[in-house]
Design a protein around this motif. Structure first.
Motif, PDB file in Angstrom:
ATOM      1  N   SER A  59       0.816  -1.211   0.000  1.00 53.45           N
ATOM      2  CA  SER A  59       0.000   0.000   0.000  1.00 53.45           C
ATOM      3  C   SER A  59       0.853   1.266   0.000  1.00 53.45           C
ATOM      4  O   SER A  59       0.441   2.315  -0.490  1.00 53.45           O
ATOM      5  CB  SER A  59      -0.932   0.013   1.222  1.00 53.45           C
ATOM      6  N   GLY A  60       2.081   1.174   0.543  1.00 54.22           N
ATOM      7  CA  GLY A  60       2.958   2.336   0.565  1.00 54.22           C
ATOM      8  C   GLY A  60       3.356   2.770  -0.831  1.00 54.22           C
ATOM      9  O   GLY A  60       3.344   3.971  -1.155  1.00 54.22           O
ATOM     10  N   ASN A  61       3.719   1.805  -1.672  1.00 56.14           N
ATOM     11  CA  ASN A  61       4.067   2.125  -3.054  1.00 56.14           C
ATOM     12  C   ASN A  61       2.863   2.657  -3.820  1.00 56.14           C
ATOM     13  O   ASN A  61       2.981   3.566  -4.643  1.00 56.14           O
ATOM     14  CB  ASN A  61       4.628   0.894  -3.765  1.00 56.14           C
ATOM     15  N   PHE A  62       1.691   2.083  -3.539  1.00 55.45           N
ATOM     16  CA  PHE A  62       0.473   2.556  -4.186  1.00 55.45           C
ATOM     17  C   PHE A  62       0.164   3.994  -3.773  1.00 55.45           C
ATOM     18  O   PHE A  62      -0.205   4.828  -4.611  1.00 55.45           O
ATOM     19  CB  PHE A  62      -0.701   1.640  -3.821  1.00 55.45           C
ATOM     20  N   ALA A  63       0.333   4.288  -2.482  1.00 53.37           N
ATOM     21  CA  ALA A  63       0.091   5.647  -1.993  1.00 53.37           C
ATOM     22  C   ALA A  63       1.046   6.643  -2.641  1.00 53.37           C
ATOM     23  O   ALA A  63       0.658   7.760  -3.005  1.00 53.37           O
ATOM     24  CB  ALA A  63       0.227   5.683  -0.464  1.00 53.37           C
ATOM     25  N   THR A  64       2.311   6.230  -2.817  1.00 55.04           N
ATOM     26  CA  THR A  64       3.286   7.106  -3.470  1.00 55.04           C
ATOM     27  C   THR A  64       2.883   7.369  -4.915  1.00 55.04           C
ATOM     28  O   THR A  64       2.968   8.515  -5.402  1.00 55.04           O
ATOM     29  CB  THR A  64       4.681   6.462  -3.437  1.00 55.04           C
ATOM     30  N   ALA A  65       2.433   6.324  -5.604  1.00 49.95           N
ATOM     31  CA  ALA A  65       1.990   6.485  -6.990  1.00 49.95           C
ATOM     32  C   ALA A  65       0.797   7.431  -7.075  1.00 49.95           C
ATOM     33  O   ALA A  65       0.718   8.273  -7.977  1.00 49.95           O
ATOM     34  CB  ALA A  65       1.638   5.124  -7.594  1.00 49.95           C
ATOM     35  N   MET A  66      -0.137   7.314  -6.135  1.00 48.76           N
ATOM     36  CA  MET A  66      -1.302   8.194  -6.144  1.00 48.76           C
ATOM     37  C   MET A  66      -0.900   9.644  -5.861  1.00 48.76           C
ATOM     38  O   MET A  66      -1.382  10.580  -6.513  1.00 48.76           O
ATOM     39  CB  MET A  66      -2.317   7.736  -5.087  1.00 48.76           C
ATOM     40  N   ALA A  67       0.004   9.845  -4.899  1.00 44.18           N
ATOM     41  CA  ALA A  67       0.451  11.198  -4.580  1.00 44.18           C
ATOM     42  C   ALA A  67       1.198  11.815  -5.755  1.00 44.18           C
ATOM     43  O   ALA A  67       1.013  13.002  -6.071  1.00 44.18           O
ATOM     44  CB  ALA A  67       1.348  11.173  -3.343  1.00 44.18           C
ATOM     45  N   CYS A  68       2.022  11.023  -6.438  1.00 43.69           N
ATOM     46  CA  CYS A  68       2.724  11.525  -7.624  1.00 43.69           C
ATOM     47  C   CYS A  68       1.730  11.862  -8.738  1.00 43.69           C
ATOM     48  O   CYS A  68       1.913  12.851  -9.469  1.00 43.69           O
ATOM     49  CB  CYS A  68       3.722  10.480  -8.116  1.00 43.69           C
ATOM     50  N   SER A  69       0.687  11.051  -8.864  1.00 45.50           N
ATOM     51  CA  SER A  69      -0.327  11.323  -9.883  1.00 45.50           C
ATOM     52  C   SER A  69      -1.045  12.631  -9.602  1.00 45.50           C
ATOM     53  O   SER A  69      -1.324  13.418 -10.520  1.00 45.50           O
ATOM     54  CB  SER A  69      -1.331  10.168  -9.931  1.00 45.50           C
ATOM     55  N   VAL A  70      -1.360  12.877  -8.327  1.00 49.01           N
ATOM     56  CA  VAL A  70      -2.000  14.142  -7.959  1.00 49.01           C
ATOM     57  C   VAL A  70      -1.056  15.307  -8.230  1.00 49.01           C
ATOM     58  O   VAL A  70      -1.479  16.374  -8.715  1.00 49.01           O
ATOM     59  CB  VAL A  70      -2.430  14.114  -6.477  1.00 49.01           C
ATOM     60  N   MET A  71       0.230  15.120  -7.953  1.00 46.75           N
ATOM     61  CA  MET A  71       1.219  16.163  -8.217  1.00 46.75           C
ATOM     62  C   MET A  71       1.257  16.484  -9.712  1.00 46.75           C
ATOM     63  O   MET A  71       1.290  17.657 -10.110  1.00 46.75           O
ATOM     64  CB  MET A  71       2.590  15.705  -7.720  1.00 46.75           C
ATOM     65  N   MET A  72       1.223  15.467 -10.555  1.00 46.36           N
ATOM     66  CA  MET A  72       1.189  15.682 -11.997  1.00 46.36           C
ATOM     67  C   MET A  72      -0.093  16.380 -12.418  1.00 46.36           C
ATOM     68  O   MET A  72      -0.094  17.251 -13.292  1.00 46.36           O
ATOM     69  CB  MET A  72       1.305  14.343 -12.718  1.00 46.36           C
TER      70      MET A  72
END
Length: 532
Positions: free
Chosen positions: A497-510
């Motif tokens: 879930s940590g990697n998934f959360a990072t991917a989601m946060a990066c997606s929001v940043m983009m």
């Protein structure tokens, strides 16, 4: 401009395309077939089920194009016909999906339609329907901009005459408006079809291995099975398809240019609000739901779990020696350089295309647009082949990523600038030259005032296309040159879930970065039509 100067305008763009696009493809083909051990091309295509892949690629692209037209045309009608408060915001919302990285779009719909997502009850999480919906979301802006720019400048007198003769609104639409819009609709449809046929991130994520297009099968053959001959053979098929679609698109876009003064928009009143409100409601739900679910899962990565900001805290934690925030900084720098390269080459290419005539113009248009449609996976593999034989100083150079991104962005710059340059009155150029102005002074005083907004828009779109490029960049990126889209793809490939959360946060940043740039573009182009 003197006729002898025309070939000079082609030199830099053609040299860039030859080196950055042609060379990797030739190197990959030589690597695949140079040893003489490969079977003949028909056998390779048969073994890779090329016929079935081609059929599915065309079928899903056609279905996605039809769905995009169904949603995009009503939005184009609303924006072209009515004066609405918040129209600028609507244009921004419509355009954002087009400039999002395809991997982000795929992730958004995977979360939205997945088993535990808000629309999981539909049961279409990893299906053809999910691919079509994601493609529709991604490409709505192409239809709205291309058709809307022409619709906003149609002469209303033909419609008024038909109404005077007793035709109702639907008959006027069918017999007068749609025939006038047909070239623009066909042009938009061909571009959407091209993007859907060469889509990688969306099909890779939502197809889940069950559905493969030529693009994803090229990746699977090359990376999964390391069968370069089969991958190159499929790439050849895709290049033929892309060349045909690009040629048709180029012909249709010439016919679809808007002419005349913008029609006067009016405020809706009475019953007119019913279709307008319905269209706005449906479009906003479609356009806002995927970004909203990204934001939701970035602070609640586990469905039913606790709300937290772990994904955003991870932006400052090192991953392979570089934090996601550092990847964003590099992405911004890389995209800026890519924008500069794409603008210089795109401007020269657009100038040459506007002044070219006949067969030369058609051939140059096809060559200029090919990098936008040909498999990014194929190009990326070609770069791997080339870079492995180069000195370390070159193969690890941070300049490679922006150069690759500029290759993808350059065709879009040309597509934006060519119609704008076509609006410049050649008589003004001749009059200015007669008064003694040199060619550069003529361009500065006559052309630039007309195309300056288009230049700003082209620069903005080049930037967001570059910062979101995923396919080819994923092959040439290194730990110290990892862009955010590549980082998102890598994070999603890791469990937890940590990697998934990072991917989601990066997606929001983009999402935030692209939304800001698109909003700036719309402010610059306010009240000005235009197509991609």
């Amino acid at each position: 401009m003197p006729t002898f100067a025309l070939p000079l305008l082609f030199v830099l763009p053609l040299l860039f395309v030859a080196v950055m696009f042609g060379w990797p493809l030739l190197a990959l083909a030589a690597r695949a077939f140079g040893d003489g051990a490969s079977t003949d091309l028909p056998q390779l295509l048969s073994d890779a089920n090329a016929a079935d892949l081609l059929w599915f690629t065309i079928a899903q692209a056609a279905a996605s194009t039809a769905a995009t037209l169904v949603i995009g045309l009503p939005i184009a009608w609303v924006l072209a016909t009515y004066e609405l408060r918040g129209a600028l915001a609507l244009r921004v919302i419509v355009t954002i999906p087009f400039v999002l990285p395809t991997v982000v779009v795929g992730v958004a719909f995977s979360v939205l339609l997945g088993d535990r997502g808000p629309l999981g009850w539909l049961g279409i999480g990893a299906s053809l329907w999910a691919i079509i919906l994601a493609h529709m979301f991604f490409n709505i802006a192409v239809v709205v901009r291309t058709v809307g720019s022409v619709w906003a400048q149609l002469d209303p007198r033909a419609e008024q005459a038909a109404r005077t003769l007793g035709a109702n609104r639907w008959r006027v639409l069918r017999t007068v408006t749609l025939p006038a819009l047909a070239p623009a609709i066909a042009s938009a449809a061909s571009v959407v079809f091209l993007f859907c046929a060469t889509s990688f991130g969306v099909v890779l994520i939502l197809g889940a291995g069950r559905y493969n297009t030529l693009e994803t099968e090229i990746y699977r053959q090359a990376i999964g099975f390391f069968k370069l001959p089969a991958a190159v053979a499929l790439s050849m098929v895709q290049i033929v398809v892309v060349a045909v679609v690009v040629t048709v698109s180029a012909l249709l876009s010439r016919r679809a240019r808007a002419a005349g003064a913008p029609r006067r928009r009016r405020k809706p009143h009475g019953r007119q609000w019913l279709p307008v409100a319905a269209i706005l409601t449906v479009s906003l739900v479609i356009l806002i739901a995927p970004p909203a679910v990204l934001l939701w899962r970035s602070v609640r990565p586990t469905v039913g779990g606790s709300w937290n900001l772990d994904g955003y805290r991870a932006l400052f934690e090192s991953v392979n020696g570089q934090t996601p925030w550092q990847s964003m900084q590099y992405s911004l720098i890389s995209a800026t350089w890519a924008m500069v390269i794409a603008m210089v080459l795109g401007l020269l290419g657009a100038l040459a295309l506007v002044r070219a005539r006949g067969v030369l113009a058609g051939a140059a248009t096809v060559v200029a647009m090919l990098p936008l449609g040909v498999s990014a996976v194929t190009v990326g593999l070609g770069y791997l082949v080339i870079l492995t034989g180069m000195p370390r100083e070159i193969s690890t150079s941070p300049a490679i990523v922006p150069a690759v991104q500029a290759l993808i962005a350059c065709p879009l710059v040309i597509r934006i600038l060519v119609p704008a340059m076509g609006l410049v009155d050649d008589r003004l150029r001749q009059a200015t030259a007669t008064l003694g102005a040199r060619p550069l002074r003529v361009w500065w005083t006559v052309d630039l005032p007309v195309i300056k907004r288009a230049l700003c828009a082209a620069a903005g779109f080049a930037f967001v296309i570059a910062i979101g490029e995923f396919g080819a960049t994923s092959f040439v990126a290194r730990p110290d040159t990892t862009t955010v889209p590549v980082l998102i793809g890598a994070s999603l490939a890791k469990p937890g879930s940590g990697n998934f959360a990072t991917a989601m946060a990066c997606s929001v940043m983009m999402l935030v970065v692209t939304a800001a740039v698109v909003a700036l573009i719309e402010v610059v182009r306010k009240d000005e039509g235009g197509e991609f």
